[in-house]
Scaffold this active site. Sequence first.
Site, PDB file in Angstrom:
ATOM      1  CG  HIS A  81      53.254  69.809  22.992  1.00  0.00           C
ATOM      2  ND1 HIS A  81      53.337  70.128  24.335  1.00  0.00           N
ATOM      3  CD2 HIS A  81      54.457  70.126  22.457  1.00  0.00           C
ATOM      4  CE1 HIS A  81      54.545  70.576  24.611  1.00  0.00           C
ATOM      5  NE2 HIS A  81      55.255  70.592  23.488  1.00  0.00           N
ATOM      6  CG  HIS A  85      53.811  73.162  18.609  1.00  0.00           C
ATOM      7  ND1 HIS A  85      54.660  74.238  18.821  1.00  0.00           N
ATOM      8  CD2 HIS A  85      54.571  72.050  18.803  1.00  0.00           C
ATOM      9  CE1 HIS A  85      55.873  73.791  19.137  1.00  0.00           C
ATOM     10  NE2 HIS A  85      55.847  72.478  19.120  1.00  0.00           N
ATOM     11  CG  HIS A 123      58.662  68.876  16.514  1.00  0.00           C
ATOM     12  ND1 HIS A 123      57.762  69.682  15.851  1.00  0.00           N
ATOM     13  CD2 HIS A 123      58.741  69.355  17.772  1.00  0.00           C
ATOM     14  CE1 HIS A 123      57.327  70.616  16.669  1.00  0.00           C
ATOM     15  NE2 HIS A 123      57.894  70.441  17.857  1.00  0.00           N
ATOM     16  CG  ASP A 124      56.184  68.320  19.773  1.00  0.00           C
ATOM     17  OD1 ASP A 124      56.208  69.568  19.832  1.00  0.00           O
ATOM     18  OD2 ASP A 124      56.988  67.598  20.385  1.00  0.00           O
ATOM     19  CG  ASP A 235      59.972  72.728  19.582  1.00  0.00           C
ATOM     20  OD1 ASP A 235      60.391  71.720  20.158  1.00  0.00           O
ATOM     21  OD2 ASP A 235      58.752  72.989  19.514  1.00  0.00           O
TER      22      ASP A 235
END
Length: 344
Positions: A81, A85, A123-124, A235
């Site tokens: 993560h 990514h 998003h992460d 994702d």
Amino acid sequence: YHMRVSDGDVADVVLCDKYHDMTEFNCFTFIPRKVLHFEIPCYILKMFENLKILDEFRIKRDILTRFLLYVKKGYRDLPYHNWVHAFSVTHFAYLALKNFQLVELGYLSKLEALAYLIACLCHDIDHRGTTNSFQQQSNSVLASLYSSEGSVMERHHLSQTLATLNTDGCNFLECLNRVDYIKCLDLIKNLILATDLQVHYRIHARQQTMAMDGFNRKNPEHRYYLCSLLMTCADLSDQTKDWSETKNVARLIYAEFFTQGDLEKKMGKEPVVMMNREKASIPDHQLEFLSDCCVCIFRILARIFPIAECLVDAINQNIKAWEKSKPIFKHLTANYATSYEILT
Ligand SMILES: Cc1nc2ccc(C(=O)NCC(C)C)cc2n2c(-c3cc(OC(C)(C)C)ccc3Cl)nnc12
Ligand SMILES: [Mg+2]
Ligand SMILES: [Zn+2]
């Protein structure tokens, strides 16, 4: 904090005008993880330019660049993560926009396309390599902040995204009119929350129904289901590449899972089998995840966009490869603590 991204860092990216030939880069077979780490910010800027999004919303390149360099710094140095990514997820969004002609054919508005790319990038952000349930178990600060609403990590990623937008010289959305600005933040929120596995399980059946009935762009629910589907596909897009990439990504993911398992053991808690390096069987878990989760999501995508059939095929190839790898893992696991070492 403001000294963390200098004007020089921004200039290096804004002025880079390499990568004229994007032919390979625009294909589903391209592997974004193969891009040189220092070139990632330039490629991201190129994707926005190539999609004609900057002109559409009069977004200033230097402000967008400062934003994405802060986003880059917002990711931790974790096995999976991490910033790479975020880039690989964003690259899939770019491929989907380009190859499915999502805006040209009216599936997404230009604003939804912009929100989709930003949500993938962010998003992460500030992931710690641990799951939502681990936040509860460890009584983390994030759990105390968000556990009442659920999607603990995803709400934190969203909060970090908004904080980055509000950092001096980073709000590239300030040129949007008020209605678009509020709509864009709302879209980014829905997209980031859609990357919570629990949210996916909750809406999966309705996404399937939407695909069977046929996407209706006038239906706001359909638009939400399509955006969420595009987000989860992005994702998971590592799983649509070749076998060596799939094995490499599994190694990275299990490095994080086993570290969480080790942490849980130290806390006197029994980790789930998948996170326990003594008990996990990576091929079995991956077969389950690819067959029960991944391939189903991409089948829905392929129902709406037939050219995505090649992505379903790629996942099925990887399912076959995991099956073939099992006897080797079984034999070797006898000598190894887990099958994890074999992936390295
Ligand atoms: C290769 C691969 N194996 C996986 C095996 C298991 C799990 C997992 O979380 N099991 C549940 C347990 C932990 C409570 C996730 C896996 N995974 C993901 C992933 C997908 C996510 O959610 C969406 C995007 C909505 C599907 C969210 C987070 C992640 Cl890490 N990405 N790649 C993978
Ligand atoms: Mg996530
Ligand atoms: Zn992710």
